[in-house]
Design a protein around this motif. Structure first.
Motif, PDB file in Angstrom:
ATOM      1  N   LEU A   1      37.027 -11.006 -45.680  1.00 58.90           N
ATOM      2  CA  LEU A   1      37.310  -9.785 -46.093  1.00 58.90           C
ATOM      3  C   LEU A   1      36.578  -9.740 -47.425  1.00 58.90           C
ATOM      4  O   LEU A   1      36.635 -10.296 -48.174  1.00 58.90           O
ATOM      5  N   LEU A   2      36.165  -8.270 -47.474  1.00 55.44           N
ATOM      6  CA  LEU A   2      35.556  -7.910 -48.657  1.00 55.44           C
ATOM      7  C   LEU A   2      36.416  -6.639 -49.202  1.00 55.44           C
ATOM      8  O   LEU A   2      36.834  -5.749 -48.624  1.00 55.44           O
ATOM      9  N   ASP A   3      36.227  -6.381 -50.564  1.00 51.31           N
ATOM     10  CA  ASP A   3      37.077  -5.368 -51.078  1.00 51.31           C
ATOM     11  C   ASP A   3      35.840  -4.078 -51.017  1.00 51.31           C
ATOM     12  O   ASP A   3      35.041  -4.075 -50.416  1.00 51.31           O
ATOM     13  N   ASP A   4      36.341  -3.047 -51.852  1.00 56.11           N
ATOM     14  CA  ASP A   4      35.504  -1.665 -51.909  1.00 56.11           C
ATOM     15  C   ASP A   4      34.300  -2.105 -52.526  1.00 56.11           C
ATOM     16  O   ASP A   4      33.158  -1.343 -52.362  1.00 56.11           O
ATOM     17  N   GLN A   5      34.137  -3.230 -53.391  1.00 57.44           N
ATOM     18  CA  GLN A   5      32.995  -3.536 -54.097  1.00 57.44           C
ATOM     19  C   GLN A   5      32.047  -4.675 -53.538  1.00 57.44           C
ATOM     20  O   GLN A   5      31.334  -5.279 -54.076  1.00 57.44           O
ATOM     21  N   ASP A   6      32.378  -4.790 -52.222  1.00 60.73           N
ATOM     22  CA  ASP A   6      31.933  -6.196 -51.636  1.00 60.73           C
ATOM     23  C   ASP A   6      32.186  -7.260 -52.248  1.00 60.73           C
ATOM     24  O   ASP A   6      31.403  -8.300 -52.038  1.00 60.73           O
ATOM     25  N   ARG A   7      33.304  -7.661 -52.811  1.00 61.08           N
ATOM     26  CA  ARG A   7      33.364  -8.842 -53.370  1.00 61.08           C
ATOM     27  C   ARG A   7      34.510  -9.486 -52.340  1.00 61.08           C
ATOM     28  O   ARG A   7      35.262  -8.935 -51.706  1.00 61.08           O
ATOM     29  N   TYR A   8      34.450 -10.601 -52.501  1.00 61.79           N
ATOM     30  CA  TYR A   8      35.516 -11.657 -51.801  1.00 61.79           C
ATOM     31  C   TYR A   8      36.878 -11.295 -51.846  1.00 61.79           C
ATOM     32  O   TYR A   8      37.203 -11.249 -53.046  1.00 61.79           O
ATOM     33  N   ALA A   9      37.693 -11.071 -51.018  1.00 62.97           N
ATOM     34  CA  ALA A   9      39.040 -10.618 -51.031  1.00 62.97           C
ATOM     35  C   ALA A   9      40.001 -11.677 -50.196  1.00 62.97           C
ATOM     36  O   ALA A   9      41.219 -11.486 -50.453  1.00 62.97           O
ATOM     37  N   GLY A  10      39.462 -12.550 -49.423  1.00 60.13           N
ATOM     38  CA  GLY A  10      40.365 -13.360 -48.690  1.00 60.13           C
ATOM     39  C   GLY A  10      39.942 -13.636 -47.303  1.00 60.13           C
ATOM     40  O   GLY A  10      38.775 -13.281 -46.816  1.00 60.13           O
ATOM     41  N   LEU A  11      40.512 -14.589 -46.503  1.00 60.49           N
ATOM     42  CA  LEU A  11      40.232 -14.723 -45.260  1.00 60.49           C
ATOM     43  C   LEU A  11      41.300 -14.277 -44.120  1.00 60.49           C
ATOM     44  O   LEU A  11      42.506 -14.158 -44.419  1.00 60.49           O
ATOM     45  N   ILE A  12      40.668 -14.049 -42.870  1.00 57.67           N
ATOM     46  CA  ILE A  12      41.777 -13.691 -41.855  1.00 57.67           C
ATOM     47  C   ILE A  12      41.459 -14.603 -40.644  1.00 57.67           C
ATOM     48  O   ILE A  12      40.330 -14.938 -40.227  1.00 57.67           O
ATOM     49  N   SER A  13      42.755 -15.107 -40.085  1.00 57.99           N
ATOM     50  CA  SER A  13      42.391 -15.900 -38.881  1.00 57.99           C
ATOM     51  C   SER A  13      42.633 -14.905 -37.671  1.00 57.99           C
ATOM     52  O   SER A  13      43.701 -14.213 -37.516  1.00 57.99           O
ATOM     53  N   LEU A  14      41.523 -14.919 -36.955  1.00 56.58           N
ATOM     54  CA  LEU A  14      41.469 -13.876 -35.809  1.00 56.58           C
ATOM     55  C   LEU A  14      42.581 -14.361 -34.640  1.00 56.58           C
ATOM     56  O   LEU A  14      43.224 -13.123 -34.364  1.00 56.58           O
ATOM     57  N   PRO A  15      42.815 -15.564 -34.362  1.00 57.23           N
ATOM     58  CA  PRO A  15      44.072 -15.790 -33.537  1.00 57.23           C
ATOM     59  C   PRO A  15      45.134 -15.216 -34.016  1.00 57.23           C
ATOM     60  O   PRO A  15      45.955 -14.847 -33.333  1.00 57.23           O
ATOM     61  N   ASP A  16      45.465 -15.153 -35.327  1.00 60.05           N
ATOM     62  CA  ASP A  16      46.778 -14.760 -35.764  1.00 60.05           C
ATOM     63  C   ASP A  16      46.879 -13.198 -35.523  1.00 60.05           C
ATOM     64  O   ASP A  16      47.885 -12.853 -35.494  1.00 60.05           O
ATOM     65  N   ILE A  17      45.934 -12.506 -35.724  1.00 56.73           N
ATOM     66  CA  ILE A  17      45.846 -11.042 -35.531  1.00 56.73           C
ATOM     67  C   ILE A  17      46.393 -10.824 -33.947  1.00 56.73           C
ATOM     68  O   ILE A  17      47.256  -9.888 -33.978  1.00 56.73           O
ATOM     69  N   TYR A  18      45.779 -11.344 -33.226  1.00 56.81           N
ATOM     70  CA  TYR A  18      46.062 -11.008 -31.819  1.00 56.81           C
ATOM     71  C   TYR A  18      47.397 -11.673 -31.289  1.00 56.81           C
ATOM     72  O   TYR A  18      48.166 -11.185 -30.514  1.00 56.81           O
ATOM     73  N   ALA A  19      47.934 -12.909 -31.739  1.00 58.32           N
ATOM     74  CA  ALA A  19      49.165 -13.496 -31.619  1.00 58.32           C
ATOM     75  C   ALA A  19      50.319 -12.381 -32.143  1.00 58.32           C
ATOM     76  O   ALA A  19      51.440 -12.328 -31.578  1.00 58.32           O
ATOM     77  N   GLU A  20      49.943 -11.813 -33.378  1.00 60.67           N
ATOM     78  CA  GLU A  20      50.770 -10.830 -33.830  1.00 60.67           C
ATOM     79  C   GLU A  20      51.036  -9.450 -32.986  1.00 60.67           C
ATOM     80  O   GLU A  20      52.331  -8.994 -32.814  1.00 60.67           O
ATOM     81  N   GLU A  21      49.945  -9.172 -31.984  1.00 57.90           N
ATOM     82  CA  GLU A  21      49.946  -8.205 -31.265  1.00 57.90           C
ATOM     83  C   GLU A  21      50.828  -8.271 -30.290  1.00 57.90           C
ATOM     84  O   GLU A  21      51.584  -7.298 -29.650  1.00 57.90           O
ATOM     85  N   ALA A  22      50.988  -9.500 -29.936  1.00 56.50           N
ATOM     86  CA  ALA A  22      51.841  -9.697 -28.718  1.00 56.50           C
ATOM     87  C   ALA A  22      53.476 -10.000 -29.193  1.00 56.50           C
ATOM     88  O   ALA A  22      54.290 -10.017 -28.359  1.00 56.50           O
ATOM     89  N   GLU A  23      53.594  -9.870 -30.376  1.00 61.40           N
ATOM     90  CA  GLU A  23      55.104 -10.291 -30.577  1.00 61.40           C
ATOM     91  C   GLU A  23      55.799  -8.880 -30.604  1.00 61.40           C
ATOM     92  O   GLU A  23      55.298  -7.843 -30.774  1.00 61.40           O
ATOM     93  N   THR A  24      57.131  -8.928 -30.236  1.00 65.09           N
ATOM     94  CA  THR A  24      58.017  -7.935 -30.093  1.00 65.09           C
ATOM     95  C   THR A  24      58.728  -7.610 -31.567  1.00 65.09           C
ATOM     96  O   THR A  24      59.363  -6.626 -31.600  1.00 65.09           O
ATOM     97  N   ALA A  25      58.778  -8.880 -32.238  1.00 65.36           N
ATOM     98  CA  ALA A  25      59.580  -8.493 -33.643  1.00 65.36           C
ATOM     99  C   ALA A  25      58.619  -7.641 -34.484  1.00 65.36           C
ATOM    100  O   ALA A  25      57.543  -7.122 -34.153  1.00 65.36           O
TER     101      ALA A  25
END
Length: 596
Positions: free
Chosen positions: A495-519
């Motif tokens: 992930l990059l911020d508005d000035q294209d500087r490094y802002a962090g990492l995202i694990s793609l499986p976590d994104i889709y695992a979250e989508e399946a959660e009901t909580a």
């Protein structure tokens, strides 16, 4: 003319074919390395004899002694010459330093540093410069030896030959060791000493591949030097009787004392250097000021001048009281520290032998209370010189063989071995450095020996990383992000911020695992971000990268341009880093034992 135009390229081609065959022979054959070692031994023996002759000629010309006399044991009637000569030498050396500062910006690399970091590559031009500076320093009486110049010039010649033959990294390191072995062997008429000097201090390890070329270079250099100069360095210890177990006690105590003195001398050199830096005096002015101090000390006794060959023999043969020997030891220690610290070029190899012999003779009086009386002051002097040399220079086996070869007396070798092991152990556990590696430490280098760590520094993050990385803006809506990066398209997204500087990492499986959660779900990308402050830099090496992976507990991290811009330039995984590091480590191991 037409015939010449056809024949010339043919001859040139044949020459290149012969040269290529010679290079292939040297690269692929241990016999080729041995033949190269013969050439290096001849060059080292010639270099040592030439530098020794020039130094003694300068002593004769400047101080008015005969060329066969040693400066440090001569009686010099003109005290003004004794005072002024080191000052003039400092001025000349300062001029050289001033010219070099204006024309050459890179630091001069010595053999230990070359083998540790640069795969045995040393500039021959730089080596000649060092030898010249060493000759000026020693020739005008500064309290330094020529061994540094011997080793640098011989190693430079060896590295030049290896470069011409286009040798592999490990073979280059061996040839540099051959040059150093030849230099020390020729200087002391001691081939075993030279060989183990190369193994312990220049190559950093012993291997069967290096054994033959290093020993051959040392033997050939010894023969060559004796053919040119004829003289040899021998100490007569006389009859010492039977060595008893009780005799090892004073030897071990003497080894521990020499370790403490060696540490003080190394710190003294560092103190003088730091004092010179804080004075804000230009480097080219400092040798002249150091020459004033050396000249004043030499007016008290000329034994502080030069390396101390004559003074060592003079004190071994004399019955001077302990207080006189203590005075000479203090003056020589101060002169050596000031000479090195103020910028005179040279080493402390022979100076440490001389000072160690003084410590041994001084120790003779209290030693009578803890020994059977069979250890004469001369024997204790030999034990002391080896012990102090180990403390300052390093190389326990080197100094043990030196004692054996310069005395030709085997019974005291076991005493020397016990003392040098004690000295080495005390220095390593309390101080951790030899003189050479201590100076590397002061310069900010982390190397502690000639072990090859240069390949680790060359295995950088920039060479290991992948440049094709998947990036997204931090402010992108979660649904849009999922549309842009479907499951399985990547493992992680940067992930990059508005000035294209490094802002962090995202694990793609976590994104889709979250989508399946009901909580209670997370609704924006910022909720999934991790490792915001964990990243790599292109100039980091594989070892540093592995440490960061371990600390961050991350499988992969982004590579950013620098700490200010934080522009993402690539990505590197821990698995790939460790695999490449292991492959290189195994390759270096196989090279060292001759399997490749």
């Amino acid at each position: 003319m037409k015939t010449l135009s056809i024949a010339s390229p043919l001859r040139l081609g044949q020459t290149w074919i012969k040269l290529a065959k010679k290079k292939a022979f040297a690269r692929g054959s241990e016999i080729g390395l041995v033949l190269a070692a013969v050439l290096i031994g001849l060059a080292a023996g010639t270099a040592v004899s030439g530098m020794s002759f020039l130094s003694r000629s300068l002593h004769s010309l400047i101080f008015g002694i005969t060329i066969d006399d040693w400066l440090s044991s001569s009686t010099i009637e003109n005290q003004l010459v004794v005072l002024v000569a080191p000052i003039i030498g400092g001025i000349l050396l300062g001029l050289v330093l001033y010219i070099l500062a204006r024309r050459r910006k890179r630091a001069i690399v010595d053999p230990i540093e070359a083998n540790a970091l640069y795969g045995g590559r040393i500039s021959l031009t730089d080596s000649i410069i060092v030898a010249g500076q060493n000759l000026i320093s020693n020739g005008f009486g500064a309290s330094v030896g020529l061994e540094a110049g011997y080793t640098q010039l011989s190693a430079g010649l060896a590295s030049k030959l290896g470069t011409k033959l286009n040798l592999r990294r490990e073979d280059m390191r061996i040839l540099v060791g051959c040059g150093a072995a030849g230099a020390i062997a020729a200087a002391f008429n001691a081939p075993l000493t030279g060989a183990f000097y190369a193994f312990e201090l220049i190559i950093g390890t012993y291997s069967m591949v290096a054994l033959a070329p290093v020993v051959v270079a040392a033997i050939i250099a010894t023969f060559a030097a004796r053919a040119f100069s004829g003289n040899s360095f021998i100490i007569e210890v006389g009859e010492i009787g039977v060595i008893t177990p009780a005799d090892y006690v004073p030897a071990i105590v003497l080894g521990a004392i020499c370790a403490g003195v060696g540490i003080l001398i190394m710190q003294g050199v560092a103190f003088v250097e730091e004092l010179a830096r804080k004075s804000s005096l230009p480097p080219y002015v400092r040798p002249a000021l150091g020459g004033i101090v050396v000249g004043l000390l030499a007016m008290v006794t000329p034994q502080v001048l030069s390396a101390g060959h004559g003074a060592l023999h003079l004190n071994l043969d004399s019955e001077a009281p302990a207080k006189i020997l203590i005075g000479i030891l203090l003056l020589k220690s101060l002169a050596s520290a000031v000479s090195i610290g103020s910028g005179f070029r040279g080493g402390l190899f022979f100076a440490s032998l001389f000072m160690g012999s003084l410590i041994g003779k001084i120790f003779g009086t209290p030693a009578d209370f803890i020994t059977t009386g069979t250890l004469t002051p001369t024997v204790l002097a030999v034990v002391g010189m080896s012990s102090l040399a180990v403390a300052i220079i390093g190389g326990p086996l080197t100094m043990t063989f030196l004692a054996l070869e310069i005395t030709a007396d085997f019974p005291i070798t076991a005493l020397v071995l016990a003392a040098v092991i004690t000295s080495s152990l005390v220095v390593r556990t309390t101080f951790g450095y030899s003189f050479a590696t201590w100076r590397f430490h002061l310069r900010g280098e982390s190397i502690r020996s000639a072990h090859d760590v240069g390949w680790i520094r060359n295995l950088t993050v920039e060479k290991l990383m992948r440049a094709d990385v998947k990036c997204a803006k931090l402010g992108v809506p979660l649904a849009e992000f999922r549309e842009a990066f479907p499951l399985g398209s990547a493992k992680r997204v940067i992930l990059l911020d508005d000035q294209d500087r490094y802002a962090g990492l995202i694990s793609l499986p976590d994104i889709y695992a979250e989508e399946a959660e009901t909580a209670r779900p997370r609704t924006q990308l910022a909720d999934f971000v991790s490792h915001q402050n964990d990243f790599l830099l292109p100039q980091m090496n594989a070892k540093q990268a592995a440490e960061i992976f371990d600390h961050a507990r991350a499988e992969a991290l982004p590579v950013i341009s620098n700490l200010i811009d934080r522009r993402v330039v690539g990505q590197l995984s821990e698995a790939h880093t460790l695999r490449r590091y292991s492959e290189e480590l195994d390759r270096r191991r196989r090279e060292a034992v001759g399997e490749v």
